[in-house]
Design an enzyme around this catalytic site. Structure first.
Site: not given
Length: 327
Positions: A198, A238
């Site tokens: 990610g 993230e």
């Protein structure tokens, strides 16, 4: 639902000057000329994507520097900022891009991701108390940020995998444009290539590409989520970037993550390091390998530090980059 800015109980600890020197986002650091980030050996492409965005947008560095100055001042002088009690509630839009039926992840898998990030950001995750005693005094506690599922948008695609060039965020390139990115956190779930789990966009970037990208196998803790990254911690990591946290090693050997209470790390840690894991940087500190901003397996990361919490909170201040989510 009303969303408010808040003060953390632990913020008084960080009224003292940060011991790590504040860095600015100079274009001199940028070495990657291509449109796509090169992240060989990395599981998170956030820093590599940032370097390309800095190269392509000459105004981005100034915006990010302004956010850093505000953050540093808030850490040193929290009493100068008016705070209200309560939580920041962040609506989340999942944009699911799929070629196979397996990639079209279920509602249950999406909800499991919401549940994981809410537990991690409120310090109610079941492994929170696994934190070694040396770091318990600097654990974040409840960060007072909550995530609510707003909607799920799905799109079938012929694309086998996606890269770090933000194509999944653009309808014109086969992806999905973000929905209300200044008031909703957009998360794109797709099949990422190159071993990337990610990446996220830091505060200050273009709203047209703002949000978080997750590989479907690193989303939530059920369905296609697969070990060793199948417990939903990629999103926690993230979203940390999305709220202005850097990697704990500062993306350099013995680098600076702009947080005073995290030990200086040699570099990223993978797997599940045996505790205590010592750095060879100045002072040979024990590394905080269980921090969400390292690269360890999902089962071996379970805490933010209080300094990281304060840094994330600063993004909700006027000028902090995420203030629109706190209105």
């Amino acid at each position: 639902m009303k969303k408010t800015i808040f003060a953390l109980a632990g913020c008084i600890i960080f009224a003292l000057s940060c011991t790590k020197e504040t860095e600015t986002f100079s274009e001199e650091k940028i070495t990657e000329p291509e449109m796509e980030a090169t992240v060989s050996g990395d599981r998170c492409a956030a820093q590599a994507v940032l370097e390309i965005q800095l190269r392509e947008d000459p105004t981005l560095a100034a915006r990010m520097d302004a956010i850093e100055r505000l953050t540093a001042d808030y850490i040193k002088n929290p009493g100068n900022y008016f705070m209200q009690g309560g939580q920041v509630i962040i609506p989340v839009v999942f944009n699911v891009l799929y070629k196979t039926s397996a990639e079209n992840i279920s509602q249950a898998q999406i909800q499991s991701q919401i549940d994981v990030i809410n537990a991690d950001f409120s310090a109610t995750n079941s492994d929170y108390n696994s934190t070694p005693s040396i770091f318990q005094a600097v654990r974040s506690g409840d960060i007072n940020v909550r995530f609510v599922l707003d909607q799920v948008i799905r799109k079938s695609t012929n694309k086998k995998s996606w890269s770090t060039n933000d194509a999944m965020k653009k309808s014109s390139q086969g992806g999905l444009n973000p929905t209300s990115p200044t008031t909703k956190l957009n998360i794109w779930v797709c099949n990422m290539g190159g071993g990337i789990l990610g990446y996220a966009q830091f505060p200050g970037g273009n709203s047209a590409t703002d949000g978080v990208v997750l590989d479907d196998r690193a989303t939530g803790n059920t369905g296609t989520a697969a070990a060793p990254y199948g417990l939903g911690r990629t999103a926690t990591h993230e979203i940390g970037h999305w709220l202005n946290l850097r990697h704990i090693w500062g993306d350099a050997t013995c680098g600076n993550d702009q947080v005073a209470d995290t030990p200086t790390h040699n570099t990223s840690n993978g797997g599940c390091p045996t505790y205590p894991h010592y750095s060879t940087c100045s002072g040979t500190p024990v590394e905080m390998t269980m921090n969400y901003m390292d690269y360890t397996y999902d089962a071996c990361m379970y805490m933010f530090s209080a300094g990281q919490s304060t840094r994330m909170n600063a993004t909700f201040l006027p000028g902090g980059g995420r203030n629109s989510f706190a209105q």
